[in-house]
Design an enzyme around this catalytic site. Structure first.
Site, PDB file in Angstrom:
ATOM      1  N   ASP A   8       0.850  -1.223  -0.121  1.00 31.55           N
ATOM      2  CA  ASP A   8      -0.013  -0.125   0.115  1.00 31.55           C
ATOM      3  C   ASP A   8       0.897   1.170  -0.103  1.00 31.55           C
ATOM      4  OD1 ASP A   8       0.853   0.193   2.679  1.00 31.55           O
ATOM      5  OD2 ASP A   8      -0.994   0.241   3.644  1.00 31.55           O
ATOM      6  N   HIS A   9       0.412   2.557   0.207  1.00 33.61           N
ATOM      7  CA  HIS A   9       1.183   3.561   0.415  1.00 33.61           C
ATOM      8  C   HIS A   9       2.293   3.516   1.351  1.00 33.61           C
ATOM      9  CE1 HIS A   9      -2.168   3.751   2.934  1.00 33.61           C
ATOM     10  NE2 HIS A   9      -1.486   4.718   3.822  1.00 33.61           N
ATOM     11  N   CYS A  65       3.353  -3.429   3.865  1.00 33.28           N
ATOM     12  CA  CYS A  65       2.217  -2.172   4.586  1.00 33.28           C
ATOM     13  C   CYS A  65       3.153  -1.681   5.645  1.00 33.28           C
ATOM     14  CB  CYS A  65       1.048  -2.873   4.510  1.00 33.28           C
ATOM     15  SG  CYS A  65       0.695  -3.887   5.776  1.00 33.28           S
ATOM     16  N   GLY A  66       2.343  -0.760   6.379  1.00 37.68           N
ATOM     17  CA  GLY A  66       3.062  -0.379   7.479  1.00 37.68           C
ATOM     18  C   GLY A  66       3.605  -1.295   8.529  1.00 37.68           C
ATOM     19  N   THR A  67       2.628  -2.296   8.808  1.00 39.10           N
ATOM     20  CA  THR A  67       2.966  -3.350   9.753  1.00 39.10           C
ATOM     21  C   THR A  67       3.197  -4.848   9.144  1.00 39.10           C
ATOM     22  OG1 THR A  67       0.697  -3.696  10.022  1.00 39.10           O
ATOM     23  CG2 THR A  67       1.737  -2.225  11.518  1.00 39.10           C
ATOM     24  N   GLY A  68       2.902  -4.977   7.834  1.00 38.61           N
ATOM     25  CA  GLY A  68       2.649  -6.323   7.270  1.00 38.61           C
ATOM     26  C   GLY A  68       1.554  -7.061   7.630  1.00 38.61           C
ATOM     27  N   ILE A  69       0.743  -6.391   8.688  1.00 37.81           N
ATOM     28  CA  ILE A  69      -0.285  -7.318   9.165  1.00 37.81           C
ATOM     29  C   ILE A  69      -1.305  -7.319   8.478  1.00 37.81           C
ATOM     30  CG2 ILE A  69      -2.057  -7.567  11.183  1.00 37.81           C
ATOM     31  CD1 ILE A  69       0.122  -6.291  13.011  1.00 37.81           C
ATOM     32  N   GLY A  70      -1.916  -6.420   7.947  1.00 45.56           N
ATOM     33  CA  GLY A  70      -3.257  -6.131   7.023  1.00 45.56           C
ATOM     34  C   GLY A  70      -2.889  -6.982   5.675  1.00 45.56           C
ATOM     35  N   MET A  71      -1.611  -7.015   5.277  1.00 40.91           N
ATOM     36  CA  MET A  71      -1.444  -7.699   4.068  1.00 40.91           C
ATOM     37  C   MET A  71      -1.538  -9.227   4.301  1.00 40.91           C
ATOM     38  SD  MET A  71      -0.884  -5.402   2.031  1.00 40.91           S
ATOM     39  CE  MET A  71       0.189  -5.122   0.465  1.00 40.91           C
ATOM     40  N   HIS A  98      10.193 -23.916   8.447  1.00 41.94           N
ATOM     41  CA  HIS A  98       8.901 -24.759   9.038  1.00 41.94           C
ATOM     42  C   HIS A  98       7.399 -24.461   8.527  1.00 41.94           C
ATOM     43  CE1 HIS A  98      11.071 -25.796  13.419  1.00 41.94           C
ATOM     44  NE2 HIS A  98      11.894 -25.894  12.090  1.00 41.94           N
ATOM     45  N   ARG A 132       8.030 -33.680   8.993  1.00 46.23           N
ATOM     46  CA  ARG A 132       6.660 -33.271   9.938  1.00 46.23           C
ATOM     47  C   ARG A 132       5.995 -32.160   9.816  1.00 46.23           C
ATOM     48  NH1 ARG A 132      11.300 -32.395  12.730  1.00 46.23           N
ATOM     49  NH2 ARG A 132      11.305 -30.527  14.286  1.00 46.23           N
ATOM     50  N   HIS A 133       6.898 -31.069   9.233  1.00 47.72           N
ATOM     51  CA  HIS A 133       6.542 -29.920   9.125  1.00 47.72           C
ATOM     52  C   HIS A 133       5.272 -29.687   7.871  1.00 47.72           C
ATOM     53  CE1 HIS A 133       8.843 -28.551  12.090  1.00 47.72           C
ATOM     54  NE2 HIS A 133      10.024 -29.012  11.379  1.00 47.72           N
TER      55      HIS A 133
HETATM   56  C1  RB5 Z   1      -1.778   2.332   6.930  1.00 52.02           C
HETATM   57  O1  RB5 Z   1      -1.809   3.511   7.521  1.00 52.02           O
HETATM   58  C2  RB5 Z   1      -1.528   1.180   7.614  1.00 52.02           C
HETATM   59  O2  RB5 Z   1      -2.716   0.974   8.218  1.00 52.02           O
HETATM   60  C3  RB5 Z   1      -1.520   0.023   6.587  1.00 52.02           C
HETATM   61  O3  RB5 Z   1      -0.117   0.175   5.821  1.00 52.02           O
HETATM   62  C4  RB5 Z   1      -1.054  -1.308   7.564  1.00 52.02           C
HETATM   63  O4  RB5 Z   1      -0.154  -0.969   8.435  1.00 52.02           O
HETATM   64  C5  RB5 Z   1      -2.220  -2.449   7.697  1.00 52.02           C
HETATM   65  O5  RB5 Z   1      -2.087  -3.532   8.238  1.00 52.02           O
END
Ligand code: RB5
Length: 146
Positions: A8-9, A65-71, A98, A132-133
């Site tokens: 993302d941005h 993305c900012g944290t990788g979490i949303g992706m 693993h 096993r993995h």
């Molecule tokens: C964008 O501000 C931020 O929420 C996005 O990049 C990401 O971190 C979501 O998981």
């Protein structure tokens, strides 16, 4: 390998760097966007790249993305995708060894460019251990049916 890349941005400039890195290492980078630092919604771009992995059109993907979490949350909705948010050399190595992660998700706001380059490199070079993995990751995909 043929590797989809998406951001993302928040991860746009890092994605451009990763694209250059992959190409310099002899991989084919398939850019699934975004195309600028303008604010966008990350699921759209994660979905494009995850779909390519799910369909076997790409071997792996790298998402930022900012944290990788949303992706990762988005990518893991796709059949056959195993997306991992990696935050250290150890987690990156284990995600491959693993978990046979086929999508590497990185936080552009939580990692330096040097760390991002290092984790991409580790991810590409580390093989899956199997054994096993393999049994365990097969179990992950059994839950896709529910
Ligand atoms: C964008 O501000 C931020 O929420 C996005 O990049 C990401 O971190 C979501 O998981």
């Amino acid at each position: 390998m043929r590797i989809a890349i998406a951001s993302d941005h928040a991860g746009y400039s890092e994605k451009e760097e990763v694209k250059r890195l992959l190409t310099s290492l002899g991989h084919e980078a398939v850019d699934c966007g975004t195309g600028s630092g303008e604010s966008v919604d990350y699921p759209e771009f994660a979905a494009k790249a995850a779909e390519m992995v799910s369909r076997g059109e790409c071997d792996q993907a790298v998402m930022l993305c900012g944290t990788g979490i949303g992706m990762a949350m988005t990518a893991n909705k796709f059949k056959g995708v195993r997306a991992a948010v990696c935050y250290s050399e150890f987690s990156t190595e284990m995600a491959r060894r693993h978990n046979n992660a086929n999508v590497l998700c990185l936080g552009a706001r939580s990692l330096s460019m040097e760390q991002i380059r290092r984790y991409v490199d580790i991810s590409l070079k580390t093989p899956f251990e199997g054994g096993r993995h393999l049994r365990r990751i097969n179990k992950i995909h059994e839950y896709e049916k529910q």
